[in-house]
Design an enzyme around this catalytic site. Structure first.
Site, PDB file in Angstrom:
ATOM      1  N   ARG A  62       0.782  -1.283   0.061  1.00  0.00           N
ATOM      2  CA  ARG A  62       0.013   0.076   0.020  1.00  0.00           C
ATOM      3  C   ARG A  62       0.982   1.021   0.066  1.00  0.00           C
ATOM      4  O   ARG A  62       0.345   2.391  -0.092  1.00  0.00           O
ATOM      5  CB  ARG A  62      -0.929   0.084   1.197  1.00  0.00           C
ATOM      6  CG  ARG A  62      -1.950  -1.187   1.263  1.00  0.00           C
ATOM      7  CD  ARG A  62      -2.619  -1.117   2.413  1.00  0.00           C
ATOM      8  NE  ARG A  62      -3.768  -0.027   2.511  1.00  0.00           N
ATOM      9  CZ  ARG A  62      -5.062  -0.366   2.508  1.00  0.00           C
ATOM     10  NH1 ARG A  62      -5.593  -1.761   2.209  1.00  0.00           N
ATOM     11  NH2 ARG A  62      -5.984   0.510   2.406  1.00  0.00           N
TER      12      ARG A  62
ATOM     13  N   ASP B  37      -3.343  -4.187   5.692  1.00  0.00           N
ATOM     14  CA  ASP B  37      -4.997  -3.865   5.494  1.00  0.00           C
ATOM     15  C   ASP B  37      -5.054  -3.002   6.939  1.00  0.00           C
ATOM     16  O   ASP B  37      -5.049  -3.687   7.773  1.00  0.00           O
ATOM     17  CB  ASP B  37      -5.698  -4.882   5.379  1.00  0.00           C
ATOM     18  CG  ASP B  37      -7.263  -4.439   4.779  1.00  0.00           C
ATOM     19  OD1 ASP B  37      -7.450  -4.626   3.673  1.00  0.00           O
ATOM     20  OD2 ASP B  37      -8.075  -3.994   5.473  1.00  0.00           O
ATOM     21  N   PRO B  38      -5.585  -1.855   6.893  1.00  0.00           N
ATOM     22  CA  PRO B  38      -5.769  -1.178   8.095  1.00  0.00           C
ATOM     23  C   PRO B  38      -6.941  -1.823   8.975  1.00  0.00           C
ATOM     24  O   PRO B  38      -7.595  -2.173   8.508  1.00  0.00           O
ATOM     25  CB  PRO B  38      -6.216   0.291   7.906  1.00  0.00           C
ATOM     26  CG  PRO B  38      -5.463   0.582   6.616  1.00  0.00           C
ATOM     27  CD  PRO B  38      -5.699  -0.983   6.083  1.00  0.00           C
TER      28      PRO B  38
ATOM     29  N   GLY C  93       2.725   7.999  -1.108  1.00  0.00           N
ATOM     30  CA  GLY C  93       2.653   9.019  -2.517  1.00  0.00           C
ATOM     31  C   GLY C  93       1.691  10.317  -1.922  1.00  0.00           C
ATOM     32  O   GLY C  93       2.285  11.288  -2.076  1.00  0.00           O
ATOM     33  N   LYS C  94       0.794  10.072  -1.131  1.00  0.00           N
ATOM     34  CA  LYS C  94      -0.103  10.917  -0.578  1.00  0.00           C
ATOM     35  C   LYS C  94       0.664  11.867   0.514  1.00  0.00           C
ATOM     36  O   LYS C  94       0.308  13.159   0.511  1.00  0.00           O
ATOM     37  CB  LYS C  94      -1.539  10.631  -0.028  1.00  0.00           C
ATOM     38  CG  LYS C  94      -2.377   9.992  -1.073  1.00  0.00           C
ATOM     39  CD  LYS C  94      -2.803  10.957  -2.012  1.00  0.00           C
ATOM     40  CE  LYS C  94      -3.988  10.495  -2.993  1.00  0.00           C
ATOM     41  NZ  LYS C  94      -4.595  11.500  -3.873  1.00  0.00           N
TER      42      LYS C  94
ATOM     43  N   TYR D 148       0.814   4.148  -2.500  1.00  0.00           N
ATOM     44  CA  TYR D 148      -0.385   5.174  -2.398  1.00  0.00           C
ATOM     45  C   TYR D 148      -0.116   5.935  -1.058  1.00  0.00           C
ATOM     46  O   TYR D 148      -0.223   7.227  -1.149  1.00  0.00           O
ATOM     47  CB  TYR D 148      -1.745   4.374  -2.401  1.00  0.00           C
ATOM     48  CG  TYR D 148      -2.816   5.300  -2.425  1.00  0.00           C
ATOM     49  CD1 TYR D 148      -3.528   5.833  -3.609  1.00  0.00           C
ATOM     50  CD2 TYR D 148      -3.673   5.207  -1.222  1.00  0.00           C
ATOM     51  CE1 TYR D 148      -4.588   6.464  -3.344  1.00  0.00           C
ATOM     52  CE2 TYR D 148      -4.835   5.950  -1.164  1.00  0.00           C
ATOM     53  CZ  TYR D 148      -5.236   6.698  -2.170  1.00  0.00           C
ATOM     54  OH  TYR D 148      -6.634   7.449  -2.061  1.00  0.00           O
TER      55      TYR D 148
ATOM     56  N   ARG E   9     -12.952  -1.758  -4.802  1.00  0.00           N
ATOM     57  CA  ARG E   9     -13.398  -1.159  -3.483  1.00  0.00           C
ATOM     58  C   ARG E   9     -14.737  -1.919  -2.761  1.00  0.00           C
ATOM     59  O   ARG E   9     -15.398  -2.559  -3.656  1.00  0.00           O
ATOM     60  CB  ARG E   9     -13.576   0.290  -3.405  1.00  0.00           C
ATOM     61  CG  ARG E   9     -12.131   1.115  -3.443  1.00  0.00           C
ATOM     62  CD  ARG E   9     -12.106   2.584  -3.447  1.00  0.00           C
ATOM     63  NE  ARG E   9     -12.823   2.863  -4.582  1.00  0.00           N
ATOM     64  CZ  ARG E   9     -12.648   4.219  -4.879  1.00  0.00           C
ATOM     65  NH1 ARG E   9     -12.216   5.353  -4.230  1.00  0.00           N
ATOM     66  NH2 ARG E   9     -12.880   4.659  -6.353  1.00  0.00           N
TER      67      ARG E   9
ATOM     68  N   VAL F  15     -17.676  -1.322  -1.004  1.00  0.00           N
ATOM     69  CA  VAL F  15     -18.733  -0.896  -1.403  1.00  0.00           C
ATOM     70  C   VAL F  15     -19.455  -1.501  -2.506  1.00  0.00           C
ATOM     71  O   VAL F  15     -20.246  -2.361  -2.777  1.00  0.00           O
ATOM     72  CB  VAL F  15     -19.164   0.498  -1.112  1.00  0.00           C
ATOM     73  CG1 VAL F  15     -20.784   0.673  -1.389  1.00  0.00           C
ATOM     74  CG2 VAL F  15     -18.906   0.865   0.526  1.00  0.00           C
TER      75      VAL F  15
END
Ligand code: NAD
Ligand code: UDP
Length: 313
Positions: free
Chosen positions: A142, A271-272, A148-149, A145, A186, A188
């Site tokens: 991860r 995965d958080p 990167g942010k 991303y 994702r 949902v």
């Protein structure tokens, strides 16, 4: 006075909803996208409108334009997409933000960065206020991303300190709604598409990890208030309603086809385990809070996917 707005990533999920709001307000819009995860269909209704322009361009390359505001959203947001070419994702975050800040500096535009709750990583502080500095793996799947942010946020603040560039930094928590891609990956969209197709819903891990889901209309309202206001951020925008992934699966299944099974798959690396925004700053500084509950937001989202699957794309 009407504003000239550049929306990078404007053909994507959030960008296209933002464009609708700006166009409906009579503003000028330039949508810039490389169509990696964006679709022309999301903005097709504005093609030909005198206030609207579409540019196919990759933000990793510089571009010269005359604009007043830059809404910098270009970056794949789903783990499936951002992990398929992680080096490109890191380039998009770093070079893309660098190029857009360079543009903002040259023309004196204000830039809003779509950052993310992922800057908090797998958080040891729960819920997460903006002052929490995060727990991010620099070398995991991860990281392209998340890091990167983080560097994108850093660049924004260094442009502000060095050049006086006007910036707004928004930390977006999991957002859902119409125009997510059916194969977006994702949670949902996955659960809704699986249920509509009569397939079991895939829980990664035991489904006890949590997320807080914000409906897209609420999110866009927060984004516009942040851009228009006087506060730089970073500021959390999300819905504090926290659900386990199993609870989400049950809600989606029960609305579509209650007899469907929930199956399990391995939990992806890093995965958080939990995520919930503290939104005191947004309440206080932007007078913003979410208005759409998960149950209310699932309704139009399910209707959207039902229609897309019926159309066969
Ligand atoms: P999305 O994947 O639907 O949209 C991203 C858009 O950016 C797409 O149209 C894609 O084609 C475009 N893009 C990607 N790389 C590009 C590049 N190099 N040059 C030009 N265009 C490029 O995702 P989204 O959910 O709309 O997310 C928009 C922004 O919000 C992203 O920056 C994302 O990191 C951030 N964000 C979203 C969420 C969420 O839950 N939706 C949460 C946190 C942060
Ligand atoms: N998830 C899941 N099944 C799926 C897709 C995702 O259980 O089909 C889980 C995923 O492991 C994560 C949560 O749902 O714990 C949210 O995943 P998503 O990719 O939507 O967002 P992010 O992990 O970036 O918050």
């Amino acid at each position: 006075m009407t504003q000239r707005n550049l929306i990078t990533g404007g053909a994507g999920f959030l960008g296209s909803h933002l464009i609708d709001r700006l166009m409906e307000a009579g503003e000028e819009v330039i949508c810039l996208d490389n169509f990696y995860t964006g679709r022309k269909d999301n903005i097709r209704h504005w093609l030909g409108h005198p206030n609207f322009e579409l540019i196919r361009h990759d933000v990793t390359e510089p571009i010269r334009l005359e604009v007043d505001r830059i809404w910098h959203l270009a970056c794949p947001a789903s783990p499936v997409h951002y992990q398929s070419n992680p080096i490109k994702t890191a380039k998009t975050s770093f070079l893309g933000t660098y190029n857009m800040l360079g543009l903002a500096r040259r023309v004196g535009a204000r830039l809003l960065l779509a950052s993310t709750s992922e800057v908090y990583g797998d958080p040891e502080v729960h819920p997460q206020p903006e002052s929490y500095r995060g727990c991010v793996n620099t070398i995991g799947i991860r990281s392209c991303y998340d890091e990167g942010k983080r560097i994108a946020e850093t660049l924004c603040f260094d442009y502000q300190r060095m050049h006086g560039t006007e910036i707004r930094v928004m930390r977006i928590f999991n957002t859902y709604g119409p125009r997510m891609l059916p194969d977006d990956g994702r949670v949902v969209s996955n659960f809704i598409v699986q249920a509509l197709q009569g397939h079991p819903l895939t829980l990664y891990g035991d489904g006890s990890q949590t997320r807080s889901f914000c409906y897209v209309d609420d999110l866009i309202e927060g984004m516009i208030r942040l851009m228009n206001g006087d506060h730089t951020g970073p500021i959390n925008i999300g819905n504090p309603g926290e659900f386990t992934i199993r609870q989400l699966a049950e809600r989606v299944r029960d609305r579509i086809q209650p007899s469907l099974e929930l199956t399990t798959q391995p939990l992806p690396q890093d995965d958080p385990l939990q995520r919930q925004p503290v939104i005191d700053l947004a309440r206080e500084l932007l007078s913003w809070e979410p208005t759409v509950s998960l149950d209310e937001g699932l309704e139009p989202t399910i209707a959207y996917f039902r229609e897309r699957l019926r159309e066969g794309h």
